[in-house]
Design a protein around this motif. Structure first.
Motif, mmCIF file in Angstrom:
data_model
loop_
_atom_site.group_PDB
_atom_site.id
_atom_site.type_symbol
_atom_site.label_atom_id
_atom_site.label_comp_id
_atom_site.label_asym_id
_atom_site.label_seq_id
_atom_site.Cartn_x
_atom_site.Cartn_y
_atom_site.Cartn_z
ATOM 1 N N ASN A 1 0.810 -1.292 0.127
ATOM 2 C CA ASN A 1 0.033 0.247 -0.161
ATOM 3 C C ASN A 1 0.939 1.255 0.021
ATOM 4 O O ASN A 1 0.596 2.144 -0.673
ATOM 5 N N PHE A 2 2.147 1.134 0.598
ATOM 6 C CA PHE A 2 2.904 2.315 0.697
ATOM 7 C C PHE A 2 3.475 2.476 -0.774
ATOM 8 O O PHE A 2 3.991 3.694 -1.137
ATOM 9 N N ILE A 3 3.707 1.519 -1.395
ATOM 10 C CA ILE A 3 4.463 1.540 -2.805
ATOM 11 C C ILE A 3 3.287 2.289 -3.665
ATOM 12 O O ILE A 3 3.506 3.185 -4.320
ATOM 13 N N ARG A 4 2.094 1.710 -3.637
ATOM 14 C CA ARG A 4 1.028 2.370 -4.344
ATOM 15 C C ARG A 4 0.725 3.880 -3.905
ATOM 16 O O ARG A 4 0.652 4.684 -4.859
ATOM 17 N N LEU A 5 0.701 3.995 -2.558
ATOM 18 C CA LEU A 5 0.356 5.571 -2.319
ATOM 19 C C LEU A 5 1.387 6.647 -2.600
ATOM 20 O O LEU A 5 1.208 7.789 -3.025
ATOM 21 N N SER A 6 2.837 6.014 -2.354
ATOM 22 C CA SER A 6 3.730 7.025 -2.702
ATOM 23 C C SER A 6 4.003 7.371 -4.282
ATOM 24 O O SER A 6 4.369 8.367 -4.759
ATOM 25 N N GLY A 7 3.551 6.307 -4.973
ATOM 26 C CA GLY A 7 3.507 6.369 -6.518
ATOM 27 C C GLY A 7 2.542 7.533 -6.977
ATOM 28 O O GLY A 7 2.862 8.296 -7.856
ATOM 29 N N LEU A 8 1.338 7.227 -6.490
ATOM 30 C CA LEU A 8 0.324 8.299 -6.835
ATOM 31 C C LEU A 8 0.506 9.567 -6.216
ATOM 32 O O LEU A 8 0.277 10.735 -6.872
ATOM 33 N N LEU A 9 0.702 9.800 -4.973
ATOM 34 C CA LEU A 9 1.201 11.019 -4.373
ATOM 35 C C LEU A 9 2.361 11.705 -5.114
ATOM 36 O O LEU A 9 2.375 12.904 -5.343
ATOM 37 N N ALA A 10 3.484 11.023 -5.485
ATOM 38 C CA ALA A 10 4.482 11.655 -6.529
ATOM 39 C C ALA A 10 4.031 12.257 -7.629
ATOM 40 O O ALA A 10 4.162 13.197 -8.200
ATOM 41 N N TYR A 11 3.045 11.347 -8.491
ATOM 42 C CA TYR A 11 2.275 11.711 -9.836
ATOM 43 C C TYR A 11 1.681 13.027 -9.531
ATOM 44 O O TYR A 11 1.683 14.171 -10.345
ATOM 45 N N LEU A 12 0.667 12.968 -8.336
ATOM 46 C CA LEU A 12 -0.183 14.092 -8.126
ATOM 47 C C LEU A 12 0.797 15.502 -7.911
ATOM 48 O O LEU A 12 0.543 16.426 -8.254
ATOM 49 N N LEU A 13 1.628 15.353 -6.865
ATOM 50 C CA LEU A 13 2.550 16.454 -6.409
ATOM 51 C C LEU A 13 3.344 17.075 -7.750
ATOM 52 O O LEU A 13 3.573 18.124 -7.865
ATOM 53 N N LEU A 14 3.965 16.043 -8.521
ATOM 54 C CA LEU A 14 4.712 16.497 -9.748
ATOM 55 C C LEU A 14 3.862 17.154 -10.642
ATOM 56 O O LEU A 14 4.307 18.033 -11.509
ATOM 57 N N THR A 15 2.876 16.645 -10.885
ATOM 58 C CA THR A 15 1.641 17.358 -11.675
ATOM 59 C C THR A 15 1.372 18.902 -11.356
ATOM 60 O O THR A 15 1.430 19.519 -12.197
#
Length: 196
Positions: A9-23
């Motif tokens: 879940n941390f893999i999934r959350l960190s990946g999506l969070l990175a995408y959102l923040l970098l967008t």
């Protein structure tokens, strides 16, 4: 252990969070130069910079959690070298390239700007767009949640917004260059011949 607090879940959350923040960072960078937002430029640049670094840190957490995952046994070389992953070489490889491009943009902006000079820095900074595209493709191709409706909507909204804002910025820049060129021609016509 609580089912929510798993490495997966941390893999999934960190990946999506990175995408959102970098967008958010990419969007902030695009709109920060607009003259209609001149009064908010400082705030937009701060958002651009903070969300960029927060997104990059999220990528680092994403990579760390992937390395610690017991279900899929990734080696450091598979995580850090493009296309070294045996299971998903292309999807993982473009994610690794995106990681290095984002690092290059952030590092050059915050630590190398004076040494590079503005012209060279701009050329490096533009590589944020290929990085963002590769990150988007990485998430769509390999993301576990990519089949979820809300994640598809996140990608669709992000892609649409970035393309719309980037197109508007390019058109605005083109019009400014055209107007500047037209003003120079008009000025040259009004200068008496003996002054030319």
């Amino acid at each position: 252990m609580n089912e929510l607090l798993t490495v997966w879940n941390f893999i999934r959350l960190s990946g999506l969070l990175a995408y959102l923040l970098l967008t958010i960072s990419v969007i902030g960078g695009i709109v920060s130069s607009w003259s209609i937002l001149k009064k908010k430029k400082g705030d937009l640049l701060a958002l651009h910079q903070m969300s960029g670094w927060a997104g990059f840190l999220s990528i680092l957490f994403h990579l760390m959690f992937i390395w610690q995952d017991n279900y899929v046994d990734y080696t450091l070389s598979e995580i850090l070298l493009p296309f070294a992953d045996n299971e998903f070489p292309f999807a993982s490889g473009i994610g690794v390239i995106a990681f290095y491009l984002f690092f290059l943009v952030l590092f050059s902006s915050d630590f190398m700007l004076k040494r590079l000079g503005k012209a060279r820095w701009k050329w490096i900074h533009i590589s944020v767009f290929p990085a963002w595209i590769l990150m988007t493709l990485h998430g769509i191709l390999i993301g576990t949640d990519s089949s979820e409706t809300w994640v598809r909507l996140l990608y669709a909204a992000s892609i649409s917004l970035v393309l719309l804002l980037l197109t508007a910025r390019l058109l605005t820049s083109r019009n400014k260059r055209h107007e500047t060129g037209h003003q120079k021609k008009t000025m040259m016509k009004t200068i008496p011949l003996e002054e030319k």
